[in-house]
Scaffold this motif. Sequence first.
Motif, short mmCIF file in Angstrom:
data_model
loop_
_atom_site.label_atom_id
_atom_site.label_comp_id
_atom_site.label_asym_id
_atom_site.label_seq_id
_atom_site.Cartn_x
_atom_site.Cartn_y
_atom_site.Cartn_z
N LEU A 257 56.54 64.65 23.00
CA LEU A 257 55.90 64.58 21.68
C LEU A 257 56.93 64.67 20.57
O LEU A 257 56.83 64.00 19.53
CB LEU A 257 54.87 65.71 21.55
N LEU A 258 57.95 65.52 20.80
CA LEU A 258 59.00 65.69 19.80
C LEU A 258 59.83 64.41 19.64
O LEU A 258 60.23 64.03 18.53
CB LEU A 258 59.90 66.87 20.20
N LEU A 259 60.09 63.74 20.77
CA LEU A 259 60.83 62.47 20.72
C LEU A 259 60.07 61.43 19.87
O LEU A 259 60.66 60.68 19.09
CB LEU A 259 61.06 61.94 22.13
N TRP A 260 58.76 61.40 20.09
CA TRP A 260 57.93 60.44 19.34
C TRP A 260 57.97 60.75 17.85
O TRP A 260 58.13 59.87 17.01
CB TRP A 260 56.50 60.52 19.87
N TRP A 261 57.84 62.02 17.52
CA TRP A 261 57.87 62.45 16.11
C TRP A 261 59.23 62.17 15.47
O TRP A 261 59.32 61.55 14.40
CB TRP A 261 57.52 63.92 16.05
N GLY A 262 60.30 62.62 16.13
CA GLY A 262 61.64 62.43 15.57
C GLY A 262 62.02 60.98 15.47
O GLY A 262 62.68 60.56 14.49
N GLY A 263 61.64 60.19 16.50
CA GLY A 263 61.94 58.75 16.46
C GLY A 263 61.30 58.10 15.25
O GLY A 263 61.92 57.23 14.59
N ASN A 264 60.06 58.48 14.94
CA ASN A 264 59.37 57.94 13.75
C ASN A 264 60.11 58.31 12.47
O ASN A 264 60.21 57.50 11.54
CB ASN A 264 57.94 58.47 13.69
N LEU A 265 60.61 59.56 12.40
CA LEU A 265 61.36 59.99 11.21
C LEU A 265 62.62 59.16 11.01
O LEU A 265 62.97 58.79 9.87
CB LEU A 265 61.72 61.47 11.34
N LEU A 271 65.16 60.87 8.44
CA LEU A 271 66.13 61.70 9.17
C LEU A 271 67.23 60.80 9.70
O LEU A 271 66.94 59.72 10.25
CB LEU A 271 65.44 62.44 10.34
N ASP A 272 68.48 61.22 9.50
CA ASP A 272 69.59 60.39 9.97
C ASP A 272 69.70 60.48 11.49
O ASP A 272 69.30 61.49 12.10
CB ASP A 272 70.89 60.82 9.31
N PRO A 273 70.24 59.44 12.15
CA PRO A 273 70.36 59.42 13.61
C PRO A 273 71.17 60.61 14.15
O PRO A 273 70.83 61.19 15.17
CB PRO A 273 71.06 58.10 13.91
N GLY A 274 72.25 60.96 13.43
CA GLY A 274 73.06 62.09 13.88
C GLY A 274 72.27 63.39 13.87
O GLY A 274 72.39 64.22 14.78
#
Length: 584
Positions: A257-265, A271-274
């Motif tokens: 779920l966190l991957l999905w959220w962060g990927g959207n950001l 949110l920067d990739p780094g």
Amino acid sequence: MRKEFTRTLRYLLPYKRLLAGAFVCMFLFALFNTLSLSALRPLINKGIEEGNLFLLKLLCIAIIVLYALKGLAYYGQRVFMAKAGEKAVMDIRNELFQHIQFLPLEFFTRKKTGHLIARITSDVGMMKDILTVLFSDIIREPLAIAGIIILLFKIHWGMALVSLTVFVLAVYPIRKFGEKIKRISKSRQKRRANVFSVIQESISGIQVIKAFSRERERAEKFRKEQEHAYRLTMKIVRTRALSQPAMEFLGAIFFALLLWWGGNLVIHKKLDPGGFFNFIFALGALYRPVRLVNQANARIQEALAGSVRVFEILDQYPRLKEPEDAIELPPFQKEIKYVNVSFAYEKEKVLENINLTIKKGEKLAIVGPSGVGKTTLVNLLPRFYDPTSGHIEIDGLDIRKVTLKSLREQIGLVAQETFLFHDTVRNNIAFGKPDASEEEIIQAAKAAFAHDFIMKLPQGYDTIIGERGTKLSGGEKQRIAIARAILKNPPILILDEATASLDSESEYLVEKALEKLMEERTVLVIAHRLSTVRNADRIIYLKEGKILEEGTHEELLKKNGEYARLYRLQVGEKEEVTSLSSEK
């Protein structure tokens, strides 16, 4: 359990410097761990995306250096804590062993030897986890967790807050797993104590086991106790094994779920990739310390089960206490007096209203059927027990008002079951007088008619005689015990069935040694065989905890009472009793 936990930690207080060193290393470990993770964001954003090779190289070197420093901090913390923990465990074991030494004899009649061995070895060993794992994992890893959480909030507070909430909720199942392990561990420790007990009994009683061909039965009993302990161990293993994958599975759901959220950001440029990579990497790094805290919690719950059993013994204070103003007992001069002495084992009355005076130099024989309190009567004199009511005096001094050491220094004991240590003949004889010279030891052995057989042993006085003196015959062991008493040279002597289990030849030699030992001493002799006490100055006949008859051998035969009846049964001198009765 909180009380036992706090009490266990107190044993670390004498080692504050080692603890301080460990704390410093833990802090440095958490710091270097956080800094090494923090380097990832600029490494990706500045070094890789912007193509800055110098910064890339510098950050890579920094990460290597930080991990090396982190490793050194980890090493220092483990060494400091191991040293403090091992010393604390040694202190606990020494305190427990010393405490057991001073507990009254009645304590040992209630506890199995194997159970006590388990307390000193296995249970104290388990307590080490509280003293080492606690600081190794329960303190170090939360410091690492705190550093990582700060980093997560710095990257993105929303994802960090959700992540932290999930970790807090995860505490509940961790706690439940820990409580279950604690309950099972307590039962397992009891079973392990039973295993120790079977081992101890089977080794100590090996001759009896072989005589009755019970080897297979003892082996089966041992197997069953092992099986019970094994089942409980497997319950702990299954609980531990279930806790880890269960927590990992929940963690995997949250991570997806966190991957999905962060990927959207990242996709929406919020949110920067780094930063996202750094967040995911730091969150992954959070798993290890959380897992270690979970495992440490389980181990500490097991250890608490051991600490409860250890403190259970330490909290049993000796009933025989010296008053603060206890005095040294002066050298024995006149008489020993039992004044209205009664004694009971718990609710079972053994002695009742005993009044008895023994003059200095008198040889008093105590006889009567088994179980009437003969041994108890003499055991009250060196204060192995205290009377339930009444008191005992030596030269007018209540023995409860003198130091135990000064009292027992004036009393020698030779019992039916001779206990010898797994040591040399010399050290066994000198046990009551460790500073005795070689000449004194040899003279004591000669007086006990033991010198000749000792010199025939492989190394003479330096021969190791085996556990409980297994390399010697019954008569030889008894003569070593008599030599030990002679060397101690006490004015008061207790002989408790000293010749009861010997053959005729051994009995003859031991009786000669005892005659030598009894010279110019006040002696209390317990004997079942009345033929061995006929030369005593006075004989008392005990029945149902009371003195039923008292007098010399001839006087008691003339009374034609219980003593005469027992003597007649044992020796068959009916004619003597009859003739003495007619004279009466």
